[in-house]
Design a protein around this motif. Structure first.
Motif, PDB file in Angstrom:
ATOM      1  N   ARG A  73       0.645  -1.123  -0.187  1.00  0.00           N
ATOM      2  CA  ARG A  73      -0.097   0.074   0.179  1.00  0.00           C
ATOM      3  C   ARG A  73       1.045   1.453  -0.355  1.00  0.00           C
ATOM      4  N   PRO A  74       1.652   1.385   1.097  1.00  0.00           N
ATOM      5  CA  PRO A  74       2.893   2.621   0.498  1.00  0.00           C
ATOM      6  C   PRO A  74       3.247   3.041  -0.366  1.00  0.00           C
ATOM      7  N   PHE A  75       3.805   2.307  -1.641  1.00  0.00           N
ATOM      8  CA  PHE A  75       3.928   2.633  -2.462  1.00  0.00           C
ATOM      9  C   PHE A  75       2.790   2.912  -3.973  1.00  0.00           C
ATOM     10  N   VAL A  76       2.159   2.579  -3.434  1.00  0.00           N
ATOM     11  CA  VAL A  76       0.319   2.832  -4.620  1.00  0.00           C
ATOM     12  C   VAL A  76       0.572   4.804  -4.619  1.00  0.00           C
ATOM     13  N   PHE A  77       1.315   5.238  -5.147  1.00  0.00           N
ATOM     14  CA  PHE A  77       1.257   6.310  -5.824  1.00  0.00           C
ATOM     15  C   PHE A  77       0.164   6.956  -6.181  1.00  0.00           C
ATOM     16  N   PRO A  78      -0.696   7.718  -6.199  1.00  0.00           N
ATOM     17  CA  PRO A  78      -1.472   8.140  -7.542  1.00  0.00           C
ATOM     18  C   PRO A  78      -1.243   8.975  -7.718  1.00  0.00           C
ATOM     19  N   GLU A  79      -0.469  10.415  -7.070  1.00  0.00           N
ATOM     20  CA  GLU A  79      -0.083  10.811  -8.291  1.00  0.00           C
ATOM     21  C   GLU A  79       0.959  10.739  -8.958  1.00  0.00           C
ATOM     22  N   THR A 125      11.128  -0.718 -10.735  1.00  0.00           N
ATOM     23  CA  THR A 125      12.102  -0.815 -11.960  1.00  0.00           C
ATOM     24  C   THR A 125      11.045   0.549 -12.691  1.00  0.00           C
ATOM     25  N   ARG A 126       9.808   0.612 -13.085  1.00  0.00           N
ATOM     26  CA  ARG A 126       8.978   1.594 -13.915  1.00  0.00           C
ATOM     27  C   ARG A 126       9.481   2.683 -13.873  1.00  0.00           C
ATOM     28  N   TYR A 127       8.938   3.287 -12.119  1.00  0.00           N
ATOM     29  CA  TYR A 127       8.533   4.615 -12.294  1.00  0.00           C
ATOM     30  C   TYR A 127       9.832   5.259 -11.238  1.00  0.00           C
ATOM     31  N   LEU A 128      10.767   4.871 -10.902  1.00  0.00           N
ATOM     32  CA  LEU A 128      12.081   5.713 -10.750  1.00  0.00           C
ATOM     33  C   LEU A 128      12.843   5.530 -11.279  1.00  0.00           C
ATOM     34  N   TYR A 186       5.652  11.971 -19.634  1.00  0.00           N
ATOM     35  CA  TYR A 186       7.406  12.098 -19.568  1.00  0.00           C
ATOM     36  C   TYR A 186       7.569  13.412 -18.341  1.00  0.00           C
ATOM     37  N   MET A 187       5.890  13.693 -18.193  1.00  0.00           N
ATOM     38  CA  MET A 187       5.707  15.011 -17.192  1.00  0.00           C
ATOM     39  C   MET A 187       4.884  14.174 -16.242  1.00  0.00           C
ATOM     40  N   PHE A 188       5.160  15.437 -14.873  1.00  0.00           N
ATOM     41  CA  PHE A 188       5.167  14.366 -13.311  1.00  0.00           C
ATOM     42  C   PHE A 188       4.881  15.978 -12.943  1.00  0.00           C
ATOM     43  N   ASP A 189       3.478  16.938 -13.300  1.00  0.00           N
ATOM     44  CA  ASP A 189       3.045  17.927 -12.645  1.00  0.00           C
ATOM     45  C   ASP A 189       2.477  17.762 -11.333  1.00  0.00           C
ATOM     46  N   GLU A 213      13.253  14.340  -7.254  1.00  0.00           N
ATOM     47  CA  GLU A 213      14.085  13.958  -6.800  1.00  0.00           C
ATOM     48  C   GLU A 213      14.014  14.011  -4.831  1.00  0.00           C
ATOM     49  N   ALA A 214      13.668  14.490  -4.534  1.00  0.00           N
ATOM     50  CA  ALA A 214      12.333  14.513  -3.256  1.00  0.00           C
ATOM     51  C   ALA A 214      11.746  13.126  -3.097  1.00  0.00           C
ATOM     52  N   LEU A 215      10.932  12.494  -4.532  1.00  0.00           N
ATOM     53  CA  LEU A 215      10.030  11.672  -4.277  1.00  0.00           C
ATOM     54  C   LEU A 215      11.039  10.134  -4.094  1.00  0.00           C
ATOM     55  N   LYS A 216      12.271  10.147  -4.707  1.00  0.00           N
ATOM     56  CA  LYS A 216      12.970   8.652  -5.296  1.00  0.00           C
ATOM     57  C   LYS A 216      13.370   9.032  -3.706  1.00  0.00           C
ATOM     58  N   THR A 217      13.741  10.144  -3.282  1.00  0.00           N
ATOM     59  CA  THR A 217      14.421  10.001  -1.832  1.00  0.00           C
ATOM     60  C   THR A 217      13.279   9.235  -1.062  1.00  0.00           C
ATOM     61  N   TYR A 218      12.103   9.780  -0.792  1.00  0.00           N
ATOM     62  CA  TYR A 218      11.792   9.112   0.147  1.00  0.00           C
ATOM     63  C   TYR A 218      11.257   7.669  -0.501  1.00  0.00           C
ATOM     64  N   TYR A 219      10.897   6.901  -1.206  1.00  0.00           N
ATOM     65  CA  TYR A 219      10.922   5.759  -2.251  1.00  0.00           C
ATOM     66  C   TYR A 219      12.266   4.520  -1.431  1.00  0.00           C
TER      67      TYR A 219
END
Length: 210
Positions: free
Chosen positions: A67-73, A126-129, A156-159, A164-170
């Protein structure tokens, strides 16, 4: 366990990551050496992969580990479909087809990602990072090469996201997973398989378009 898993991933996937990034197909796309139809074909293959992955996310959303890895954004399917409408028109779904390697990839993804959080998180990572890392360079290069300005490369656009912050949190989430050494081994093995399957798709595209 500490940060062992995220550090191990970076180490153990280095060569697999380089193989995917070094695809002759992607290099040719960024250089603008291929027709726009080649880019549209890549976008179509993304649709099949992300449809499988994001359906799995719905299945795994109630799993306490996944569940914590399911990011709707991070959801990409609406953006891919917008790109395909721009590239192929409103009947885009009748104009795309999965390559053999894509079919193999999706078969493995559905099996692994719907059956256990280890498989789901492996393919999700593998996909999202990848999208938040090398995918950002790729998206900018494709936009320049094919004269795209939003429409056609929204994948390719993540509005509203700081990559970098999301990758660190992940990666912090990965390091808190309650997995045994055996389960960590299984996870890394599945990540490597996801890299291999993605590279095979790029190779199919290379053979078709170069």
């Amino acid at each position: 366990m500490g940060d062992r898993l995220s550090a191990r991933l970076r180490q153990d996937t280095r060569s697999a990551h380089a193989a995917a990034q070094g695809s002759g197909f992607l290099d040719a796309l960024v250089a603008g050496l291929l027709p726009w139809e080649a880019y549209a074909d890549l976008t179509a293959q993304h649709w099949f992969v992300y449809e499988a992955l994001e359906l799995a996310a719905r299945t795994m959303a109630d799993d306490p580990v996944a569940r914590p890895f399911v990011f709707p954004e991070l959801v990409r399917l609406p953006s891919i479909e917008a790109d395909l409408r721009f590239l192929h028109g409103p009947r885009w779904s009748y104009r795309i087809a999965a390559l053999p390697a894509t079919t193999t990839y999706c078969t493995r993804l559905r099996y692994a990602a719907n059956s256990h959080p280890i498989g789901f998180i492996a393919h999700h990572y593998t996909r999202y990072l990848g999208d938040l890392s090398g995918g950002q360079y790729l998206g900018r290069g494709i936009a320049r090469a094919y004269g795209l300005n939003g429409d056609g490369h929204r994948f390719y656009m993540f509005d509203g996201i700081n990559p970098e912050a999301l990758k660190t949190y992940y990666r912090q989430l990965l390091d808190t997973l309650p997995w045994s050494p055996y389960e960590q081994d299984e996870f890394v093995t599945e990540v490597l398989e996801a890299y291999r399957l993605n590279t095979a798709v790029l190779e199919d595209l290379r053979r078709r378009w170069t």
